[in-house]
Design a protein around this motif. Sequence first.
Motif, PDB file in Angstrom:
ATOM      1  N   GLN A 166       0.832  -1.212   0.000  1.00  0.00           N
ATOM      2  CA  GLN A 166       0.000   0.000   0.000  1.00  0.00           C
ATOM      3  C   GLN A 166       0.862   1.255   0.000  1.00  0.00           C
ATOM      4  O   GLN A 166       0.570   2.232  -0.707  1.00  0.00           O
ATOM      5  N   LEU A 167       1.944   1.257   0.771  1.00  0.00           N
ATOM      6  CA  LEU A 167       2.853   2.399   0.770  1.00  0.00           C
ATOM      7  C   LEU A 167       3.531   2.540  -0.594  1.00  0.00           C
ATOM      8  O   LEU A 167       3.736   3.655  -1.093  1.00  0.00           O
ATOM      9  N   ALA A 168       3.878   1.413  -1.205  1.00  0.00           N
ATOM     10  CA  ALA A 168       4.547   1.449  -2.513  1.00  0.00           C
ATOM     11  C   ALA A 168       3.629   2.007  -3.601  1.00  0.00           C
ATOM     12  O   ALA A 168       4.094   2.689  -4.515  1.00  0.00           O
ATOM     13  N   ARG A 169       2.335   1.718  -3.481  1.00  0.00           N
ATOM     14  CA  ARG A 169       1.393   2.244  -4.487  1.00  0.00           C
ATOM     15  C   ARG A 169       1.282   3.763  -4.402  1.00  0.00           C
ATOM     16  O   ARG A 169       0.820   4.407  -5.345  1.00  0.00           O
ATOM     17  N   HIS A 170       1.659   4.325  -3.264  1.00  0.00           N
ATOM     18  CA  HIS A 170       1.611   5.775  -3.078  1.00  0.00           C
ATOM     19  C   HIS A 170       3.022   6.299  -2.814  1.00  0.00           C
ATOM     20  O   HIS A 170       3.236   7.116  -1.921  1.00  0.00           O
ATOM     21  N   LEU A 171       3.977   5.795  -3.567  1.00  0.00           N
ATOM     22  CA  LEU A 171       5.393   6.096  -3.351  1.00  0.00           C
ATOM     23  C   LEU A 171       5.641   7.598  -3.206  1.00  0.00           C
ATOM     24  O   LEU A 171       5.231   8.390  -4.053  1.00  0.00           O
ATOM     25  N   GLY A 172       6.319   7.955  -2.112  1.00  0.00           N
ATOM     26  CA  GLY A 172       6.663   9.349  -1.880  1.00  0.00           C
ATOM     27  C   GLY A 172       5.558  10.164  -1.240  1.00  0.00           C
ATOM     28  O   GLY A 172       5.764  11.322  -0.881  1.00  0.00           O
ATOM     29  N   ARG A 173       4.377   9.552  -1.060  1.00  0.00           N
ATOM     30  CA  ARG A 173       3.239  10.268  -0.472  1.00  0.00           C
ATOM     31  C   ARG A 173       2.848   9.634   0.857  1.00  0.00           C
ATOM     32  O   ARG A 173       3.020   8.442   1.062  1.00  0.00           O
ATOM     33  N   VAL A 174       2.295  10.441   1.734  1.00  0.00           N
ATOM     34  CA  VAL A 174       1.863   9.943   3.034  1.00  0.00           C
ATOM     35  C   VAL A 174       0.562   9.157   2.885  1.00  0.00           C
ATOM     36  O   VAL A 174      -0.384   9.618   2.232  1.00  0.00           O
ATOM     37  N   VAL A 175       0.533   7.969   3.491  1.00  0.00           N
ATOM     38  CA  VAL A 175      -0.711   7.194   3.591  1.00  0.00           C
ATOM     39  C   VAL A 175      -1.100   7.220   5.065  1.00  0.00           C
ATOM     40  O   VAL A 175      -0.296   6.859   5.942  1.00  0.00           O
ATOM     41  N   THR A 176      -2.299   7.678   5.359  1.00  0.00           N
ATOM     42  CA  THR A 176      -2.704   7.856   6.760  1.00  0.00           C
ATOM     43  C   THR A 176      -2.874   6.508   7.465  1.00  0.00           C
ATOM     44  O   THR A 176      -3.139   5.474   6.834  1.00  0.00           O
ATOM     45  N   GLN A 177      -2.730   6.555   8.784  1.00  0.00           N
ATOM     46  CA  GLN A 177      -2.939   5.359   9.594  1.00  0.00           C
ATOM     47  C   GLN A 177      -4.349   4.805   9.376  1.00  0.00           C
ATOM     48  O   GLN A 177      -4.537   3.596   9.228  1.00  0.00           O
ATOM     49  N   GLN A 178      -5.333   5.704   9.357  1.00  0.00           N
ATOM     50  CA  GLN A 178      -6.723   5.270   9.197  1.00  0.00           C
ATOM     51  C   GLN A 178      -6.951   4.580   7.856  1.00  0.00           C
ATOM     52  O   GLN A 178      -7.666   3.579   7.773  1.00  0.00           O
ATOM     53  N   GLN A 179      -6.309   5.097   6.797  1.00  0.00           N
ATOM     54  CA  GLN A 179      -6.481   4.482   5.481  1.00  0.00           C
ATOM     55  C   GLN A 179      -5.861   3.093   5.448  1.00  0.00           C
ATOM     56  O   GLN A 179      -6.453   2.145   4.915  1.00  0.00           O
ATOM     57  N   LEU A 180      -4.677   2.957   6.019  1.00  0.00           N
ATOM     58  CA  LEU A 180      -4.022   1.643   6.059  1.00  0.00           C
ATOM     59  C   LEU A 180      -4.836   0.647   6.872  1.00  0.00           C
ATOM     60  O   LEU A 180      -5.033  -0.500   6.455  1.00  0.00           O
ATOM     61  N   LEU A 181      -5.329   1.084   8.029  1.00  0.00           N
ATOM     62  CA  LEU A 181      -6.121   0.191   8.874  1.00  0.00           C
ATOM     63  C   LEU A 181      -7.425  -0.208   8.193  1.00  0.00           C
ATOM     64  O   LEU A 181      -7.832  -1.376   8.234  1.00  0.00           O
ATOM     65  N   LYS A 182      -8.071   0.746   7.538  1.00  0.00           N
ATOM     66  CA  LYS A 182      -9.332   0.446   6.849  1.00  0.00           C
ATOM     67  C   LYS A 182      -9.116  -0.513   5.692  1.00  0.00           C
ATOM     68  O   LYS A 182      -9.865  -1.485   5.520  1.00  0.00           O
TER      69      LYS A 182
END
Length: 230
Positions: A166-182
């Motif tokens: 999930q982090l790699a799909r948004h490389l260089g951008r912040v992915v929120t904790q809530q989005q990752l958990l959801k």
Amino acid sequence: MTINQPTILVIDDEAQIRKFLRISLTAQGYRVQEGANGREGLAQAALGKPDLVVLDLGLPDLDGKDVLRELREWSQIPVLVLSVRASEGEKVLALDGGANDYVTKPFSIQEFLARVRVLLRQGAPGEQQVAHVASGPLVVDFAYRKVMLDGAEVGLTRKEYAVLAQLARHLGRVVTQQQLLKDIWGPTHVEDTHYLRVVVGHLRQKLGDDPANPRFIVTEAGVGYRLLEG
């Protein structure tokens, strides 16, 4: 043969079906790639960059819905399911899982070709299908669900891979904790940030990543995580 000739990948374990479709599609001016099972089909989708996938559900190694799920993790290429499974429930599951259309066997080749033409027209021209992402020596391969560091495979759990992917799909951008958990644990776990902290901690250990001086995963305090561009 023209440069703009659309390429269609047929993933089906029946050699006769593949041959029939290859002859029919080639006669209409399409290039045809083939996969005899799910893993072979996913590899062809990543390497051959087809414009459309024709997918059987009854494959010998993976169920077609699992192939579709893995493909949708990194690609929005149009998918036409071609299956003997004719129940409404199977069709709904496949369409909800990301298929664009569904044709049951036995089928009319003229109807099949018409549906192929529709999906090719609807496909996003020039849309980049990203099969892998690199952050320096760290490579996340979505097609094979593998992570490589300095050329060696890193063994990850399903949750560890899911977070890193999930982090790699948004490389260089912040992915929120809530989005990752959801996305990874489900909508009922958006407050369970300790789950995420544990998984990210294990990821950092396996990647040799120092949180105080990160090469890969950066913590954005109180917000989320970011995978650094290499």
